[in-house]
Scaffold this motif. Structure first.
Motif: not given
Lengths: 266, 285
Positions: B84-89, B105-108, B134-139
């Motif tokens: 993930s990227v912190n798109i909104l800072s 231990g997971e990337r996303e 398990g929240s849904m972001g871009s990744v």
């Protein structure tokens, strides 16, 4: 004072025109159609057929109501599942008769109530997201006040999404965000800034195509602009096949999201 | 074949004693929230994180799930390189991502791959509760969309395991857009005549329940799982009343017609393998 929070207050302000005002001022020959043919009729969603200039269109709108009595009848603009199912029924009807669909979004969110859960609020919204993506007729959505989360998105999987200058669109209300993240509902101003929920924010994020300017309390010009722009947006799509339309809509949503690719796999 | 345990055997009496004592010392126990029974970590793991006394289903991580459902050594992970990227800072989001990576231990929040289940190929996605619930972001949205797009291209069914607190508010409106993006990918997969089975696990709520979780051709749910759009607390605050107990469990959703069947873990793989087999197209087609 937070600029974003001022917008939040403006979007919710008493006396601000609601969807019914837009319908009355932009379209002619409006005939309201009720009910989802499954359970009931949801007052939070006003829907029907009317004309945009000469063109018959289906209009689907979340309506908050103006007076206290209206607000109660409209459940303050928070739809129940039957509202989303009414919307979908009329979208399918529009598809059958090859009418474009115009949606007006104004809700703090889908209603979080007992009956709503029992009748499948999540399923109703999910179904709309899926079906709208491949609806074989153009859809344009305009956010006129509050665009609250999934309950707003369920009327906004569209070819273009526009926002009134003083409307907001967010994944969660600033109050909800503040109380979850900082356990302090008073941090609503900070939350409003962080969420990037103003029309300008969303335009710069590429989530909307157009901002409709407002000038104080007089919406005459806004209605006129909307009529012109809606007409043009639909005319622009008149030459597209349903397949082209759907492909463009899919790609519009497919591009949202930003990920970083890590090369080293550990 | 040489059993793996061969290499773990003690070399001498002393080492053996030392190990036993050490293991006994760290073996944590968990109390079953349903019946109060004390279970050791080993007991739970051996029973697929299900209480041996009352059958309460504890949460299970994505890798355990894959081990339980996919045929042995059949799982090939896909799109594992995304972060993930912190798109909104958004304040605090970078730290939250870092700590979630360490914790899970997971990337996303979702693991995607191809596998076979009962000998039948499918694309699998498994959400991870240890990663920001398990929240849904871009990744998460991107990987789920890619999973469906790949399945559509390859003509494969999709098996999806959901667990989610909803949309990821740290990504603001972009996380909301993932609901539309994933739903679109599900729809194109569906329009291609392909099967999607969703297995809803505890909890499946908010933006995920209001998108791909509820879009399965067949929707299964684990016993006792909380499944809802709005969480119990939000509803209680809105209606200013206490909710009836177990109001939003898998069993109540089954009663109201929103879930096809309950899938307990001891027969979950069998159920899925059977459903995949029932949808297998004949070679001549």
């Amino acid at each position: 004072m937070s600029a974003a929070y001022e917008r939040v207050q403006a979007a919710r302000a008493k006396g601000r025109p609601t969807s019914v005002d837009y319908i009355n001022n932009i379209f002619t020959n409006f005939q309201e159609l009720h009910g989802d043919r499954r359970f009931g009729d949801d007052g939070a969603i006003v829907a029907g057929i009317g004309r945009l200039s000469d063109m018959p269109v289906t209009i689907i709108a979340q309506e908050k109501g103006q007076t206290t009595k209206e607000k109660i009848a409209r459940n303050f603009g928070s739809p129940n599942p039957e509202g989303y199912r009414k919307a979908l029924r009329l979208m399918k009807q529009a598809e059958k008769f090859r009418r474009p669909v115009i949606c007006f979004v104004d809700t703090s969110g889908a209603y979080p109530g007992l009956g709503a859960e029992e009748r499948g609020q999540a399923e109703a919204i999910a179904e709309n997201l899926m079906e709208m993506m491949t609806l074989r007729t153009p859809i344009i959505s305009v956010l006129v006040g509050e665009g609250g989360s999934g309950g707003a998105l369920a009327l906004a999987v569209s070819d273009e999404v526009w926002m009134m200058e003083n409307s907001i669109y967010s994944v969660i209300s600033p109050e909800g965000c503040a109380s979850i993240l900082w356990r302090d509902a008073k941090k609503v101003k900070e939350a409003s800034e962080c969420l990037r929920l103003t029309a300008e924010d969303l335009y710069s994020l590429g989530v909307i195509e157009r901002i409709i300017p407002e000038s104080g309390r007089d919406f005459t010009a806004a209605y006129m602009n909307l009529r012109t722009w809606l007409k043009k947006a639909l005319d622009d799509r008149a030459g597209l096949s349903p397949e082209e339309l759907i492909e463009k809509r899919y790609q519009r949503f497919r591009k949202f999201g930003s990920v970083s690719i890590q090369n080293e796999v550990d | 074949m040489i059993p793996k345990t061969l290499f773990k055997k003690a070399n001498n009496e002393l080492e053996h004693i030392g190990r036993t004592v050490y293991e006994d010392f760290v073996e944590a126990t968990q109390t079953c929230p349903q019946c109060g029974f004390e279970l050791t970590a080993t007991e739970l793991k051996d029973n697929h994180e299900v209480c041996t006394k009352c059958g309460h289903h504890f949460r299970m991580n994505a890798r355990q799930r894959i081990e339980l459902i996919a045929d042995k050594d059949s799982f090939t992970e896909l799109f594992a390189d995304m972060e993930s990227v912190n798109i909104l800072s958004f304040p605090g989001y970078d730290e939250k991502l870092r700590s979630s990576r360490a914790k899970s231990g997971e990337r996303e929040g979702v693991v995607v791959g191809e596998a076979s289940v009962g000998g039948r190929r499918c694309v699998m996605f498994v959400m991870e509760s240890q990663f920001m619930m398990g929240s849904m972001g871009s990744v998460v949205g991107e990987k789920v969309a890619l999973a469906f797009e790949r399945a559509t291209r390859e003509g494969l069914p999709v098996l999806g395991f959901t667990v989610s607190g909803g949309a990821r508010m740290q990504e603001g409106i972009v996380s909301l857009m993932q609901m539309a993006k994933t739903s679109g990918a599900v729809k194109l997969h569906s329009d291609a005549g392909l099967l999607y089975i969703a297995v809803l696990t505890d909890p499946t709520t908010g933006g995920v329940s209001a998108s791909f979780a509820m879009e399965g051709d067949i929707i299964l749910a684990e016993p006792g799982a909380l499944i809802c759009f709005a969480g119990p607390r939000v509803i209680e605050q809105t209606i200013r009343k206490k909710l009836p107990k177990d109001f939003q469990t898998a069993e109540v959703l089954l009663e109201h017609g929103f879930v096809d069947a309950i899938a307990p873990r001891n027969i979950q793989k069998e159920m899925l393998a059977n459903l995949l087999a029932l949808h297998e197209k004949e070679e001549s087609e």
